[in-house]
Design an enzyme around this catalytic site. Structure first.
Site, short mmCIF file in Angstrom:
data_model
loop_
_atom_site.label_atom_id
_atom_site.label_comp_id
_atom_site.label_asym_id
_atom_site.label_seq_id
_atom_site.Cartn_x
_atom_site.Cartn_y
_atom_site.Cartn_z
N CYS A 127 0.82 -1.22 0.00
CA CYS A 127 0.00 0.00 0.00
C CYS A 127 0.85 1.27 0.00
O CYS A 127 0.34 2.36 -0.26
CB CYS A 127 -0.95 0.00 1.18
SG CYS A 127 -1.91 -1.50 1.25
N HIS A 275 -3.29 6.89 2.24
CA HIS A 275 -3.74 5.58 1.77
C HIS A 275 -5.14 5.33 2.34
O HIS A 275 -5.39 5.56 3.53
CB HIS A 275 -2.76 4.50 2.23
CG HIS A 275 -3.27 3.12 2.01
ND1 HIS A 275 -3.85 2.73 0.81
CD2 HIS A 275 -3.31 2.02 2.82
CE1 HIS A 275 -4.22 1.48 0.90
NE2 HIS A 275 -3.91 1.03 2.10
N ASN A 305 -10.25 -0.23 -0.30
CA ASN A 305 -8.78 -0.21 -0.20
C ASN A 305 -8.21 -0.85 -1.46
O ASN A 305 -8.37 -2.05 -1.68
CB ASN A 305 -8.37 -0.99 1.05
CG ASN A 305 -6.86 -1.08 1.22
OD1 ASN A 305 -6.11 -0.77 0.31
ND2 ASN A 305 -6.43 -1.52 2.38
N1 ACO Z 1 -18.87 -8.12 9.79
C1 ACO Z 1 -19.33 -8.36 11.02
N2 ACO Z 1 -18.54 -8.69 12.04
C2 ACO Z 1 -17.21 -8.76 11.78
C3 ACO Z 1 -16.66 -8.54 10.52
C4 ACO Z 1 -17.58 -8.21 9.50
N3 ACO Z 1 -17.16 -7.96 8.23
N4 ACO Z 1 -15.33 -8.68 10.58
C5 ACO Z 1 -15.04 -9.01 11.84
N5 ACO Z 1 -16.19 -9.07 12.57
C6 ACO Z 1 -16.34 -9.37 13.98
C7 ACO Z 1 -15.22 -10.22 14.54
O1 ACO Z 1 -15.47 -11.58 14.30
C8 ACO Z 1 -15.24 -9.86 15.98
O2 ACO Z 1 -16.24 -10.58 16.59
P1 ACO Z 1 -16.00 -11.25 18.03
O3 ACO Z 1 -15.75 -10.07 18.95
O4 ACO Z 1 -17.27 -11.97 18.30
O5 ACO Z 1 -14.81 -12.13 17.89
C9 ACO Z 1 -15.66 -8.40 15.99
O6 ACO Z 1 -16.29 -8.16 14.72
C10 ACO Z 1 -14.53 -7.43 16.14
O7 ACO Z 1 -13.49 -7.84 15.25
P2 ACO Z 1 -12.20 -7.03 15.08
O8 ACO Z 1 -11.24 -7.74 14.18
O9 ACO Z 1 -11.75 -6.62 16.46
O10 ACO Z 1 -12.78 -5.77 14.31
P3 ACO Z 1 -12.12 -4.37 14.16
O11 ACO Z 1 -12.96 -3.37 14.84
O12 ACO Z 1 -10.66 -4.40 14.48
O13 ACO Z 1 -12.25 -4.15 12.60
C11 ACO Z 1 -10.89 -4.26 10.64
C12 ACO Z 1 -11.66 -5.05 11.68
C13 ACO Z 1 -11.87 -3.37 9.90
C14 ACO Z 1 -10.24 -5.22 9.65
C15 ACO Z 1 -9.85 -3.41 11.39
O14 ACO Z 1 -9.06 -4.22 12.22
C16 ACO Z 1 -8.93 -2.68 10.45
O15 ACO Z 1 -9.33 -1.77 9.76
N6 ACO Z 1 -7.66 -3.07 10.44
C17 ACO Z 1 -6.70 -2.43 9.58
C18 ACO Z 1 -6.94 -2.92 8.22
C19 ACO Z 1 -6.13 -2.16 7.25
O16 ACO Z 1 -5.99 -0.98 7.36
N7 ACO Z 1 -5.64 -2.90 6.32
C20 ACO Z 1 -4.99 -2.39 5.27
C21 ACO Z 1 -3.70 -1.64 5.57
S1 ACO Z 1 -2.49 -2.26 4.67
C22 ACO Z 1 -3.13 -2.38 3.21
O17 ACO Z 1 -3.87 -1.55 2.82
C23 ACO Z 1 -2.85 -3.59 2.37
#
Ligand code: ACO
Length: 348
Positions: A127, A275, A305
């Protein structure tokens, strides 16, 4: 030797070398995948995706290849710049989803656009790929007086490596391409690049290579509990929380360092082009840097993304709609797999 814009040569290096972005271009595939379509596929909802990421839809290919998207964005950037493809001396292509192990996507794009006087190579910084590529291109311009125009393109088909059974990652990614044509100039420029391989396992996709027929005995074990890449090949594996923590720190770190390199205070930046990974990452950075959120360009609601393509896609859109204006100080800031991070401060 004729000296082009960019100042005096000293010890074979142009002093005060910045870049002028002459033209921009973009390509987005026609298929639009909204949050409800993903909710038909995995256990999620429009409400969850919107509140956790800010995304509403992303584009995905319908037969297009990665090189094709890059070539289309490049053609548009060349037209916008008003130059001839034969005048391009270098093509740098940021991609992690090339259609080939070899040749490079840059060479295939060269053929498609007819830029046969250009050297061409790909650069893998995920990214942060566009930021790394633009800064690399600038350094070529700084040291090669014969180089006039450089094409920097970023093209990604993340749908090709997305695990559509993993609801925590498949909701994030989309496809697309963006490109710029640059030349040497004396405009303001500063940059900073970094990487932290200790987080390499936080976001990865393995190559699907075949095995050779001469193996014997016990295979060499290279296991390491911290850096083991355990999961399936050719699909993106993301440890979301680790990436999130890294990204919220990377955005301010890279931006502040690039401002320092340019010799300006971060409050002087008119427009941030971050990004487009997650609205919450951008909001957190805006708060921690004490910079109004209005200064940050947001395109993720429309395209998701798109990895390295996300910054040039956003840049093209907001230049064309008049939001980014000539003379403004811009900060292009990337962070992603690797983990890589980097920023460029430039005057548009
Ligand atoms: N829909 C519903 N529930 C979901 C989903 C979904 N799509 N995805 C995860 N959950 C659930 C999980 O199972 C978890 O449930 P649990 O508590 O019962 O176990 C709960 O939601 C919370 O999960 P988290 O992983 O803690 O969710 P978070 O709030 O961290 O959001 C996300 C997840 C959006 C992926 C976040 O961690 C994030 O944005 N991370 C960075 C991602 C990023 O920026 N990536 C790219 C950068 S590098 C690049 O671009 C290649």
């Amino acid at each position: 030797m004729a000296i082009r814009p960019g100042g005096r040569l000293k010890w074979g290096v142009f002093e005060l070398c910045g870049i002028n972005i002459l033209g921009t271009g973009a390509y987005l595939p026609e298929i639009r995948v909204d949050n409800n379509m993903l909710a038909d596929l995995v256990d999620t909802s429009d409400e969850w995706i919107t509140t956790r990421t800010g995304m509403k839809q992303r584009h995905m290919v319908n037969g297009e290849t990665t090189w094709y998207m890059g070539a289309m964005a490049s053609k548009r950037a060349i037209e916008d710049a008003g130059i001839d493809a034969s005048e391009i001396g270098l093509i740098v292509d940021a991609t992690i989803t090339s259609d080939f192990y070899t040749p490079s996507a840059a060479c295939v794009i060269q053929r498609e656009i007819g830029a046969f006087n250009a050297a061409a190579f790909d650069l893998n910084a995920a990214c942060t790929g566009f930021v790394y590529s633009l800064d690399t291109a600038k350094r070529f311009l700084q040291t090669d007086p014969n180089l006039k125009y450089v094409l920097v393109v970023a093209n990604e088909m993340l749908s090709g490596i997305t695990d559509f059974t993993d609801r925590s990652s498949c909701i994030l990614f989309g496809d697309g391409a963006g490109a710029v044509i640059i030349e040497r100039s004396e405009k303001l420029y500063g940059s900073w690049l970094g990487a932290n391989g200790n987080l390499a396992h936080a976001l990865y996709a393995k190559l699907a290579l075949n095995s050779h027929p001469f193996k014997s005995g016990e295979p060499v074990s290279i296991k390491n509990s911290e850096t083991e890449f355990t999961e399936s090949p050719a699909k993106l594996v993301q440890h979301g929380k680790d990436v999130y923590k890294f990204a919220t720190n990377a955005l301010p770190t890279a931006s502040l360092n690039a401002c320092k390199s340019a010799g300006i205070d971060i409050s002087e930046i008119d427009v941030f082009i971050p990004h487009q990974a997650n609205i919450r990452i951008i909001e957190t950075a805006s708060k921690n840097l004490n910079i109004p959120i209005e200064k940050f360009i947001l395109n993720l609601q429309n395209v998701g993304n798109t990895s390295g393509a996300s910054i040039p896609l956003a840049f093209d859109k907001f230049v064309k709609n008049g939001h980014i204006k000539r003379g403004q100080k811009c900060c292009l800031v990337g962070f992603g797999a690797g983990s890589t991070l980097g920023a460029i401060v430039l005057e548009y």
